[in-house]
Design a protein around this motif. Structure first.
Motif, PDB file in Angstrom:
ATOM      1  N   TRP A  14       0.847  -1.185   0.000  1.00 10.28           N
ATOM      2  CA  TRP A  14       0.000   0.000   0.000  1.00 10.28           C
ATOM      3  C   TRP A  14       0.887   1.241   0.000  1.00 10.28           C
ATOM      4  N   HIS A  15       0.827   1.993  -1.079  1.00 16.77           N
ATOM      5  CA  HIS A  15       1.625   3.215  -1.213  1.00 16.77           C
ATOM      6  C   HIS A  15       0.761   4.412  -0.826  1.00 16.77           C
ATOM      7  N   ASN A  16       0.902   4.822   0.428  1.00 20.22           N
ATOM      8  CA  ASN A  16       0.127   5.948   0.953  1.00 20.22           C
ATOM      9  C   ASN A  16       1.088   6.873   1.696  1.00 20.22           C
ATOM     10  N   ASN A  17       1.334   8.046   1.114  1.00 20.50           N
ATOM     11  CA  ASN A  17       2.311   8.963   1.695  1.00 20.50           C
ATOM     12  C   ASN A  17       1.880   9.499   3.054  1.00 20.50           C
ATOM     13  N   GLU A  18       0.571   9.699   3.232  1.00 19.15           N
ATOM     14  CA  GLU A  18       0.088  10.260   4.499  1.00 19.15           C
ATOM     15  C   GLU A  18       0.346   9.307   5.662  1.00 19.15           C
ATOM     16  N   LEU A  19       0.274   8.004   5.399  1.00 22.16           N
ATOM     17  CA  LEU A  19       0.512   7.006   6.441  1.00 22.16           C
ATOM     18  C   LEU A  19       1.911   6.400   6.341  1.00 22.16           C
ATOM     19  N   ARG A  20       2.716   6.931   5.431  1.00 14.82           N
ATOM     20  CA  ARG A  20       4.100   6.471   5.237  1.00 14.82           C
ATOM     21  C   ARG A  20       4.161   5.003   4.839  1.00 14.82           C
ATOM     22  N   ASN A  21       3.305   4.624   3.900  1.00 15.18           N
ATOM     23  CA  ASN A  21       3.328   3.289   3.283  1.00 15.18           C
ATOM     24  C   ASN A  21       3.275   2.155   4.311  1.00 15.18           C
ATOM     25  N   PRO A  22       2.150   2.000   5.013  1.00 17.97           N
ATOM     26  CA  PRO A  22       2.063   0.948   6.043  1.00 17.97           C
ATOM     27  C   PRO A  22       2.157  -0.446   5.440  1.00 17.97           C
ATOM     28  N   GLY A  23       2.707  -1.380   6.220  1.00 17.70           N
ATOM     29  CA  GLY A  23       2.835  -2.763   5.776  1.00 17.70           C
ATOM     30  C   GLY A  23       1.550  -3.535   5.994  1.00 17.70           C
ATOM     31  N   PRO A  24       1.449  -4.720   5.383  1.00 14.34           N
ATOM     32  CA  PRO A  24       0.236  -5.536   5.533  1.00 14.34           C
ATOM     33  C   PRO A  24      -0.099  -5.842   6.988  1.00 14.34           C
ATOM     34  N   ASP A  25       0.913  -6.021   7.842  1.00 13.71           N
ATOM     35  CA  ASP A  25       0.643  -6.305   9.246  1.00 13.71           C
ATOM     36  C   ASP A  25      -0.020  -5.127   9.959  1.00 13.71           C
ATOM     37  N   GLN A  26       0.059  -3.928   9.345  1.00 12.60           N
ATOM     38  CA  GLN A  26      -0.556  -2.749   9.940  1.00 12.60           C
ATOM     39  C   GLN A  26      -1.969  -2.489   9.428  1.00 12.60           C
ATOM     40  N   PHE A  27      -2.244  -2.833   8.164  1.00 10.41           N
ATOM     41  CA  PHE A  27      -3.548  -2.458   7.621  1.00 10.41           C
ATOM     42  C   PHE A  27      -4.489  -3.633   7.344  1.00 10.41           C
ATOM     43  N   ILE A  28      -3.996  -4.851   7.243  1.00 12.84           N
ATOM     44  CA  ILE A  28      -4.894  -5.979   6.949  1.00 12.84           C
ATOM     45  C   ILE A  28      -5.882  -6.204   8.091  1.00 12.84           C
ATOM     46  N   SER A  29      -5.404  -6.154   9.329  1.00 11.11           N
ATOM     47  CA  SER A  29      -6.313  -6.359  10.468  1.00 11.11           C
ATOM     48  C   SER A  29      -7.364  -5.254  10.537  1.00 11.11           C
ATOM     49  N   VAL A  30      -6.977  -4.023  10.191  1.00 14.64           N
ATOM     50  CA  VAL A  30      -7.942  -2.925  10.170  1.00 14.64           C
ATOM     51  C   VAL A  30      -8.983  -3.168   9.086  1.00 14.64           C
ATOM     52  N   ALA A  31      -8.534  -3.629   7.920  1.00 12.65           N
ATOM     53  CA  ALA A  31      -9.464  -3.920   6.829  1.00 12.65           C
ATOM     54  C   ALA A  31     -10.445  -5.019   7.223  1.00 12.65           C
ATOM     55  N   GLU A  32      -9.962  -6.012   7.968  1.00 20.90           N
ATOM     56  CA  GLU A  32     -10.859  -7.082   8.419  1.00 20.90           C
ATOM     57  C   GLU A  32     -11.895  -6.555   9.404  1.00 20.90           C
ATOM     58  N   GLU A  33     -11.455  -5.700  10.327  1.00 24.56           N
ATOM     59  CA  GLU A  33     -12.356  -5.199  11.357  1.00 24.56           C
ATOM     60  C   GLU A  33     -13.404  -4.233  10.806  1.00 24.56           C
ATOM     61  N   CYS A  34     -13.030  -3.446   9.798  1.00 26.63           N
ATOM     62  CA  CYS A  34     -13.979  -2.456   9.268  1.00 26.63           C
ATOM     63  C   CYS A  34     -14.759  -2.994   8.069  1.00 26.63           C
ATOM     64  N   GLY A  35     -14.595  -4.274   7.747  1.00 26.96           N
ATOM     65  CA  GLY A  35     -15.417  -4.900   6.711  1.00 26.96           C
ATOM     66  C   GLY A  35     -14.977  -4.640   5.280  1.00 26.96           C
ATOM     67  N   MET A  36     -13.728  -4.221   5.084  1.00 21.91           N
ATOM     68  CA  MET A  36     -13.258  -3.921   3.731  1.00 21.91           C
ATOM     69  C   MET A  36     -12.417  -5.038   3.126  1.00 21.91           C
ATOM     70  N   ILE A  37     -12.149  -6.078   3.891  1.00 16.83           N
ATOM     71  CA  ILE A  37     -11.231  -7.108   3.415  1.00 16.83           C
ATOM     72  C   ILE A  37     -11.784  -7.838   2.196  1.00 16.83           C
ATOM     73  N   GLY A  38     -13.111  -7.973   2.113  1.00 21.73           N
ATOM     74  CA  GLY A  38     -13.704  -8.645   0.958  1.00 21.73           C
ATOM     75  C   GLY A  38     -13.440  -7.884  -0.332  1.00 21.73           C
ATOM     76  N   MET A  39     -13.642  -6.592  -0.307  1.00 19.46           N
ATOM     77  CA  MET A  39     -13.427  -5.765  -1.490  1.00 19.46           C
ATOM     78  C   MET A  39     -11.947  -5.740  -1.874  1.00 19.46           C
ATOM     79  N   ILE A  40     -11.078  -5.605  -0.872  1.00 20.04           N
ATOM     80  CA  ILE A  40      -9.638  -5.581  -1.150  1.00 20.04           C
ATOM     81  C   ILE A  40      -9.179  -6.946  -1.677  1.00 20.04           C
ATOM     82  N   GLY A  41      -9.684  -8.009  -1.056  1.00 16.06           N
ATOM     83  CA  GLY A  41      -9.301  -9.357  -1.494  1.00 16.06           C
ATOM     84  C   GLY A  41      -9.716  -9.631  -2.925  1.00 16.06           C
ATOM     85  N   GLU A  42     -10.896  -9.157  -3.317  1.00 14.83           N
ATOM     86  CA  GLU A  42     -11.343  -9.368  -4.695  1.00 14.83           C
ATOM     87  C   GLU A  42     -10.456  -8.587  -5.668  1.00 14.83           C
ATOM     88  N   TRP A  43     -10.079  -7.377  -5.294  1.00 14.06           N
ATOM     89  CA  TRP A  43      -9.183  -6.580  -6.156  1.00 14.06           C
ATOM     90  C   TRP A  43      -7.854  -7.308  -6.355  1.00 14.06           C
TER      91      TRP A  43
END
Length: 626
Positions: free
Chosen positions: A404-433
């Protein structure tokens, strides 16, 4: 009609009298002439009087009709109406008043009835109504009336009429039963402000109560503390035992917390596994610490739900008014930040807010916000790490890794954003992409002349829970044209704990599509031999934690050798992750490991760099065999 008959009779008499004047013998008789004149005058008077009476009669009929219409209007009015004289003696009541008051329609209410009804209203309210009316104004408001068998809510209007001297002449009361509307409003309020699951105040009501508590604090107030509680490892329990067990766990936790608080404290269910406790005024840090320890002890006691014995711990964050904030939002946010700090230390403990803690909680919220726009901003990129077959040294597969190339968050790694995506219900959309783009990239490489390789895509347990993974895979294969045999789905062991018929059916449907299934990070989770037998895995991946010291520890060699032998006995191929040097590669090959991946060959590369690397590797491999 009687007047018309009288007029007709007089008219006949007058006609006969007039006719008698024509007789020769009466022509000059003065008496007869006077009688005729009188009769004619009376005739004219009676005709005029009869017309006037008919007009009055018609007006009376219209008045009676209007009175009946008015009475019907009053009787069918939704409001109960009563008119009293200045001594509170009833002058008029409509039918709705009788049905609302319970006084029979056959009886006329008297002063005693009115006093009895007024006694149901509090003295303070009666004084307020009387004072408003005496000031020449109408009083409007809601009255709560407690009857023997029920309670009523009434919307009332009270006013008075005065005589020319300004003295009260009559009292007018209008009352409408709003009990049903009030009940609906109460149900809506409960639905909006209370948790359906636990019956506790929700976040919205908790913030209102917290702000009210703050506003009640005087200048000399000693302050108070709030506790933000979050249950630990709930996601694992949810994945393994299901939503229905977790819901019962939340209800049981709420009941345990209820038993911990007193009447001066407030408990709220903020949502999911989060609870809030507002301690009473004057609660110091020592009291908050003791209370938090009590709560942790109660929560950690064993839960028995159905046939499951569950052990749960909690993390608690504590903030204090006014030291840590002077408004509800700030206090709650800082208590949450302290809770994250306690959870970061391993959980099952509490932590007071300290300066700087908010950054972690705020970073998580910002991560969620940025995630929601990452796909449309084209911030996600796929990287690929090669998988090498040890027997032939050929490139046979590539594992897909999301960046994930995001300058505002300084390019967080999967260990930082995957769990957030799972908790907020976005993992399905990201996984399909990821799935669609990975399959399309494999086909682009194939058209560019690269050797046919498999594509390994990691699948989150949440994607299986949402029961959309089969459709996602089918769409990705159809849109890309990738043969199903070239797609590998990597699944972690934690998913297998939730061993349900639906999950097994999902695996069978995936195998029916023709894709390959891989058990990822074997040995780090909760898999057992029964799972390996029950689920149709094609590949087992040994976690890097078993490989990193294989060249230094005989125990690691023995363990890896046992895993390889076991996998082969189930008919599965084996991939070792995290291979960093030639010695590790040699040992794995000697113990018949099928494939390896790791920094020995290359870190994960973007699509273009991977294509260049694959071409160079193929050239080197071909040169070695010339």
């Amino acid at each position: 009609m009687a007047y018309a008959q009288l007029a007709l009779a007089l008219a006949s008499s007058a006609s006969l009298a007039a006719a008698s004047l024509l007789l020769p013998e009466n022509r000059y008789d003065s008496a007869v002439l006077a009688l005729a004149i009188f009769t004619m005058s009376m005739l004219c008077f009676l005709i005029a009087f009869s017309g006037k009476l008919d007009a009055l009669r018609a007006r009376l009929g219209r008045s009676q009709e209007k009175e009946q219409q008015l009475q019907a209007l009053l009787d069918h009015s939704p409001a109960a109406l009563i008119l009293l004289n200045k001594h509170f003696r009833p002058i008029y009541t409509n039918q709705k008043f009788h049905s609302l008051s319970g006084i029979s329609d056959d009886s006329v209410p008297d002063t005693a009835d009115i006093e009895r009804l007024l006694s149901l209203i509090s003295e303070e309210t009666r004084q307020r109504i009387r004072s408003t009316i005496e000031q020449g104004r109408s009083w409007e408001g809601e009255l709560h009336i407690q009857l023997a068998d029920r309670e009523e809510y009434v919307a009332a209007v009270a006013s008075a009429t005065k005589d020319e001297q300004g003295n009260i002449e009559h009292y007018i009361f209008s009352c409408e039963d709003i009990s049903e509307n009030k009940a609906i409003a109460n149900r809506l309020f409960v639905r909006e402000h209370y948790s359906v699951l636990t019956g506790l105040p929700n976040r919205q009501l908790a913030l209102k109560n917290l702000q009210r508590t703050i506003e009640q604090q005087g200048e000399d107030a000693s302050g108070f503390a709030i506790l933000h509680l979050d249950l630990d490892r709930i996601r694992f329990i949810n994945d393994s035992l299901g939503h229905h067990v977790v819901d019962r766990l939340f209800r049981e936790t709420a009941e345990r917390l209820r038993r911990c608080i007193n009447d001066e404290q407030l408990l709220a269910h903020l949502g999911a596994d989060e609870f809030l406790i507002i301690l009473g005024e004057g609660s110091c840090s020592d009291e908050a610490s003791i209370f938090a320890e009590t709560v942790l002890s109660k929560v950690s006691e064993r839960y028995l739900i159905d046939t499951n014995e569950i052990n749960v711990s909690a993390s608690i964050g504590i903030s204090q008014y006014p030291d840590h904030g002077r408004d509800a939002e700030t206090l709650l946010r800082r208590a949450e930040a302290a809770m994250f700090a306690a959870k970061g230390k391993g959980g099952n403990q509490f932590s007071f807010y300290q300066a700087g803690m908010s950054s972690q909680a705020e970073y998580r919220l910002e991560t969620e916000s940025q995630l929601r726009r990452a796909i449309e901003r084209d911030e996600f990129k796929l990287h690929f790490q090669p998988v090498i077959e040890l027997g032939s040294n050929r490139l046979v597969a590539a594992e897909v890794l999301l960046r994930w190339h995001n300058n505002e968050l300084r390019n967080p790694g999967p260990d930082q954003f995957i769990s957030v995506a799972e908790e907020c219900g976005m993992i399905g959309m990201i996984g399909e992409w990821v799935m669609i783009n990975a399959c399309q990239q494999a086909m682009r490489w194939r058209r560019a002349g690269l050797p046919e390789i498999n594509i390994a895509v990691n699948i989150s347990a949440r994607q299986f829970e949402e029961s959309e993974i089969v459709d996602t895979v089918r769409r990705a294969l159809q849109q890309s044209g990738l043969p199903a045999r070239q797609l590998e789905l990597e699944i972690t062991e934690g998913l297998l704990i939730n061993d349900t018929p639906n999950l097994r059916q999902c695996f069978q449907e995936l195998k029916a599509l023709g894709v390959r299934l891989s058990l990822d990070d074997f040995g780090t989770g909760y898999a057992s031999l029964s799972y390996l037998k029950r689920y149709p895995f094609d590949i087992l991946k040994i976690d890097r934690s078993f490989v990193h010291d294989i060249d230094q520890s005989q125990d690691s060699v023995t363990l890896v050798n046992a895993i390889i032998a076991m996998a082969h006995s189930f008919g599965m191929s084996v991939i070792a992750e995290g291979v960093e040097n030639l010695q590790q590669r040699r040992l794995l090959k000697d113990h018949h490991c099928d494939m390896v991946q790791g920094f020995l060959y290359t870190p994960a590369l973007n699509a273009e760099a991977f294509s260049d690397w694959a071409k160079r590797y193929a050239d080197v491999h071909e040169a070695q065999h010339i």
